[in-house]
Design a protein around this motif. Structure first.
Motif, short mmCIF file in Angstrom:
data_model
loop_
_atom_site.label_atom_id
_atom_site.label_comp_id
_atom_site.label_asym_id
_atom_site.label_seq_id
_atom_site.Cartn_x
_atom_site.Cartn_y
_atom_site.Cartn_z
N ALA A 2 0.83 -1.20 0.00
CA ALA A 2 0.00 0.00 0.00
C ALA A 2 0.86 1.24 0.00
N ASP A 3 0.48 2.22 -0.82
CA ASP A 3 1.15 3.51 -0.79
C ASP A 3 0.66 4.29 0.42
N LYS A 4 1.58 4.78 1.22
CA LYS A 4 1.22 5.54 2.41
C LYS A 4 0.51 6.83 1.99
N GLY A 5 -0.72 6.97 2.50
CA GLY A 5 -1.46 8.20 2.24
C GLY A 5 -1.80 8.43 0.79
N ASN A 6 -1.86 7.38 0.00
CA ASN A 6 -2.09 7.55 -1.44
C ASN A 6 -3.30 6.75 -1.87
N ALA A 7 -4.39 6.85 -1.11
CA ALA A 7 -5.57 6.05 -1.37
C ALA A 7 -6.55 6.79 -2.27
N ARG A 8 -6.17 7.04 -3.50
CA ARG A 8 -7.05 7.73 -4.43
C ARG A 8 -7.56 6.73 -5.46
N ARG A 9 -8.67 7.08 -6.09
CA ARG A 9 -9.19 6.21 -7.14
C ARG A 9 -8.35 6.42 -8.40
N PRO A 10 -7.75 5.36 -8.93
CA PRO A 10 -6.90 5.50 -10.11
C PRO A 10 -7.67 6.13 -11.27
N ALA A 11 -7.11 7.22 -11.76
CA ALA A 11 -7.66 7.90 -12.93
C ALA A 11 -9.16 8.18 -12.79
N GLY A 12 -9.62 8.36 -11.56
CA GLY A 12 -11.01 8.74 -11.32
C GLY A 12 -12.01 7.62 -11.47
N GLN A 13 -11.59 6.38 -11.62
CA GLN A 13 -12.52 5.29 -11.82
C GLN A 13 -13.20 4.88 -10.52
N ASP A 14 -14.48 4.52 -10.60
CA ASP A 14 -15.19 3.97 -9.45
C ASP A 14 -14.98 2.46 -9.46
N LEU A 15 -14.31 1.95 -8.43
CA LEU A 15 -13.92 0.54 -8.43
C LEU A 15 -14.95 -0.36 -7.75
N GLY A 16 -16.05 0.21 -7.28
CA GLY A 16 -17.09 -0.62 -6.68
C GLY A 16 -17.87 -1.37 -7.74
N ALA A 17 -18.42 -2.51 -7.36
CA ALA A 17 -19.27 -3.29 -8.26
C ALA A 17 -20.52 -3.69 -7.50
N SER A 18 -21.68 -3.48 -8.11
CA SER A 18 -22.94 -3.75 -7.42
C SER A 18 -23.43 -5.17 -7.60
N SER A 19 -22.90 -5.86 -8.60
CA SER A 19 -23.41 -7.19 -8.93
C SER A 19 -22.28 -8.08 -9.46
N PRO A 20 -22.32 -9.38 -9.15
CA PRO A 20 -21.30 -10.29 -9.70
C PRO A 20 -21.28 -10.31 -11.22
N ASP A 21 -22.44 -10.03 -11.84
CA ASP A 21 -22.49 -10.04 -13.30
C ASP A 21 -21.67 -8.92 -13.91
N ARG A 22 -21.32 -7.91 -13.09
CA ARG A 22 -20.52 -6.79 -13.57
C ARG A 22 -19.06 -6.91 -13.12
N ILE A 23 -18.62 -8.14 -12.86
CA ILE A 23 -17.25 -8.40 -12.43
C ILE A 23 -16.64 -9.49 -13.30
N ARG A 24 -15.39 -9.31 -13.67
CA ARG A 24 -14.61 -10.38 -14.30
C ARG A 24 -13.27 -10.46 -13.56
N ASN A 25 -12.97 -11.61 -13.03
CA ASN A 25 -11.68 -11.84 -12.37
C ASN A 25 -10.78 -12.61 -13.32
N VAL A 26 -9.74 -11.96 -13.80
CA VAL A 26 -8.90 -12.50 -14.86
C VAL A 26 -7.47 -12.60 -14.37
N VAL A 27 -6.91 -13.79 -14.38
CA VAL A 27 -5.52 -13.99 -13.94
C VAL A 27 -4.61 -14.08 -15.16
N LEU A 28 -3.47 -13.41 -15.08
CA LEU A 28 -2.47 -13.47 -16.14
C LEU A 28 -1.45 -14.54 -15.78
N VAL A 29 -1.32 -15.54 -16.65
CA VAL A 29 -0.43 -16.68 -16.41
C VAL A 29 0.49 -16.83 -17.61
N GLY A 30 1.74 -17.14 -17.35
CA GLY A 30 2.68 -17.37 -18.44
C GLY A 30 4.08 -17.43 -17.91
#
Length: 701
Positions: A2-30
């Motif tokens: 965690a960045d100390k004292g740097n808890a801002r929303r990246p580029a103004g994006q709202d990172l909350g999700a109201s429903s599982p249908d609006r979430i994709r969990n994608v892992v990068l493997v290689g």
């Protein structure tokens, strides 16, 4: 993290999700060097979550968990960064490609519902890549293949695609075709599902057939072969079905330098990847071990979440990365923490079962090392919890009135032992607690305090993994340690009968010390243990001192009679002795018993016994001969071979543990990361005398 004292929303994006249908969990493997982290950064930048690609490296936001990433020049731990695309939150979970950190790969697979399998166009498909593909296949992870580094000098997109199809099957199919300028630069992608370009008719036909083979509409193939034009909407729906079943693997070319392919890849994630509610949840049990009904990815359901990763931060303390499988997490909520590794995998994992209630602290969304405050986190999403002091990686969080336990994911077995000791008394005072925290963070580490060798051992996945563990001890917990040679638990045994005379006589004014005893020794069969026989006649050794002789013999057996290793499989018979009415004592006869055994050992042959492990080594077929020869050179006894799948073989052998100390490193080197092995203790057997003569006597002080 965690960045100390740097808890801002990246580029103004709202990172909350109201429903599982609006979430994709994608892992990068290689594999290492394939460009996973750069791809993640480029995806974030292309969606506006970062000011520009590469800002991850200048500290603006950091797509990793700890500073060791920079020191080692590669990803060595799992990290998370979300991006919002088409009103859908895509959690990008980056994982290390280096084999030492496969534990984080498996954690990432548990956190996600689909994988981007990243291959570099200038490297191709090697054995390490195939090993990672099997990691995904073993857990049934849906996958899309991303071919990166299209701008590199040796890039060969068509050749690498062909390699992937050969290695992973004909259901690896291109979804897009890269278009190049006259100077060879990739400028755009052409989508094959909606392409009208006649140059791609054959590719498009193969792709459509591959997709609709997975369709639940059994009439679709006949209609397509009959000449009916299938709509792109139908094909997109069937593509998601095919991907979700982990039987079809679309390929997307991406150029991380220019960003070409990023929009298409994010589109695929949103429209073609399964949502959390479409991906099967892990098995659920009660803390007592009873099976419960399966959980649904429902924000209104019972709370069931899992700690995917824990780490310590110098500013905010312990942080737990959590995947919510059911229910909704809220700040300051009371939760039940269940850790049941031993119940599922055995106590040798080194993680004791535990159940306790805790009140969670602040909730945050994770953006690399930046934490963005969250009020509530719904089922299907990922978040960080601060100061969850008793939770370890793999633990389940649930409601206090209805506790649940998720079956933990399979942890890799650490097979490289590194013996350590505290560098100073101050370090020694802090070492035990620091090691406990490391083990809680990383289940692929096992800490052993060996009662026989009196060594403190970190069992790790490899040299790089061990190096990182030692660095974390110093940097996170201010504990410095030194590496010492690892000692294998050997044994000693008598090869034939012998006699020993023990005389402990001292006069020092007042009461002296006086004890004399005579013994005979005989070897017992393997596993025979220890027998003590009293054949003293005429009271030569008073009855009350006979147990003292036995105690002294046992103590000397623990200390050894040749090289300082425990003596086993022995019968000792007390035949005679002498005592003094005043100066004889319990301690004097203990000393005499030990001296008698030492003399018996000097008068006859003492054989060193070494532990053998049964090892199962899985390697590609073309390396079987090489690995069998290597095992033989390690004094291994080959037991046989069996086929595993189409192109691998398991070799079974019994090998002395002294020859396996660095085998995790040596096997990886010999097979370029394609080999793996497991080991279980078999038995002890005599060590060849030419090897035994090289053993340094142990110092019990």
């Amino acid at each position: 993290m965690a960045d100390k004292g740097n808890a801002r929303r990246p580029a103004g994006q709202d990172l909350g999700a109201s429903s599982p249908d609006r979430i994709r969990n994608v892992v990068l493997v290689g594999p290492g060097g394939s460009g996973k982290t750069t791809l993640a950064e480029t995806l974030l930048a292309s969606a506006g979550a970062l000011p520009r690609a590469g800002s991850v490296r200048d500290g603006t936001t950091v797509c990793d968990f700890d500073d060791a990433e920079h020191k080692h020049g590669r990803s060595i731990s799992l990290s998370v960064a979300p991006v919002v695309h088409r009103q859908t939150k895509v959690n990008l979970v980056d994982t290390p490609g280096y084999a030492d950190f496969v534990g984080d790969v498996r954690a990432g697979l548990r956190a996600a519902d689909c994988a981007l399998f990243v291959i570099a166009a200038n490297d191709g498909v090697d054995d390490a890549t195939k090993t990672l593909w099997r990691e995904c296949a073993d857990v049934g992870m849906p996958r899309a293949v991303v071919i990166t580094k299209l701008d590199q000098a040796r890039a060969d997109y068509d050749g690498v695609l062909a390699q992937a199809q050969t290695a992973f099957g004909d259901k690896v199919m291109p979804l897009y075709v890269p278009e190049r300028s006259s100077d060879g630069e990739v400028t755009s992608l052409t989508g094959l599902l909606d392409s009208g370009d006649g140059a791609y008719d054959e590719l498009r036909g193969s792709l459509i057939e591959g997709v609709i083979e997975e369709s639940e509409d059994e009439t679709l193939m006949d209609r397509y072969l009959g000449g009916e034009e299938i709509s792109s909407e139908v094909l997109t729906d069937d593509l998601e079905t095919a991907v979700a079943r982990a039987t079809f693997f679309p390929v997307v070319p991406v150029c991380s330098v220019t960003g070409v392919g990023c929009a298409e890849l994010l589109d695929l994630a949103v429209t073609g990847f399964p949502s959390p509610s479409e991906h099967p949840s892990p098995e659920v049990f009660t803390p007592a071990g009873a099976t419960t009904e399966a959980i649904d990815c429902d924000p209104k359901g019972p709370l069931v979440a899992e700690v995917i990763k824990t780490t310590s931060d110098p500013y905010v303390g312990r942080l737990s990365l959590v995947r919510v499988f059911s229910g909704t997490l809220t700040s300051d909520q009371a939760v039940h923490v269940s850790g049941h590794f031993s119940s599922f995998f055995g106590a040798e994992q080194g993680h004791e079962d535990h159940d306790e209630d805790e009140k969670i602290g602040a909730l945050s969304y994770v953006f690399g090392r930046t934490l963005v405050p969250a009020e509530a986190v719904v089922a299907g999403d990922l978040c960080a919890i601060g100061r969850l002091s008793r939770a370890e990686t793999g633990d389940t969080l649930s409601s206090t009135d209805d506790p649940r336990v998720l079956r933990p994911w399979s942890m890799p077995e650490p097979l490289l032992p590194v013996a350590i000791q505290a560098a100073s008394k101050a370090d020694e005072d802090k070492l035990s607690q620091a090691l406990g925290r490391l083990a809680a963070e990383d289940p692929s580490v096992r800490i052993e305090n060996n009662a026989e060798t009196h060594q403190l051992v970190i069992w790790s996945m490899g040299e790089a993994h061990a190096e990182v563990m030692i660095e974390r001890l110093a940097e996170r917990y201010s504990v410095n340690v030194e590496q010492v040679p690892f000692v294998v638990s050997l044994r000693e045994t008598f090869s034939g009968p012998g006699k020993g005379h023990g005389r402990h006589v001292k006069q020092s004014g007042g009461h002296g010390q006086y004890a004399v005893c005579d013994i005979t020794v005989e070897p017992l069969p393997e596993g025979g243990g220890f027998e003590f026989v009293d054949k003293v006649v005429g009271g030569a050794v008073p009855r009350n001192f006979i147990p003292s002789v036995e105690k002294g013999v046992r103590a000397q057996m623990e200390r050894g009679v040749r090289n300082g290793y425990p003596v086993v499989d022995l019968r000792v018979t007390l035949t005679d002795g002498k005592a003094h009415s005043v100066d004889s004592s319990d301690m004097a006869f203990q000393m005499a018993g030990g001296l008698a055994l030492r003399e018996a050992g000097a008068a006859t042959t003492v054989t060193m016994l070494e532990p053998l492990d049964t090892v199962s080594v899985i390697v590609p077929d073309d390396l079987v001969g090489t690995i069998m020869s290597d095992l033989s050179s390690r004094r291994g006894r080959l037991l046989g071979t069996d086929k595993v799948g189409e192109d691998r073989t398991v070799i079974k052998a019994e090998v002395p543990q002294t020859e396996l100390v660095r085998y995790a490193v040596d096997l990886r080197s010999a097979t370029h990361g394609a080999g793996s092995f497991t080991r279980t203790f078999a038995h002890y057997e005599p060590m060849p005398e030419e090897v035994a003569r090289q053993i340094e006597p142990r110092d019990h002080h």
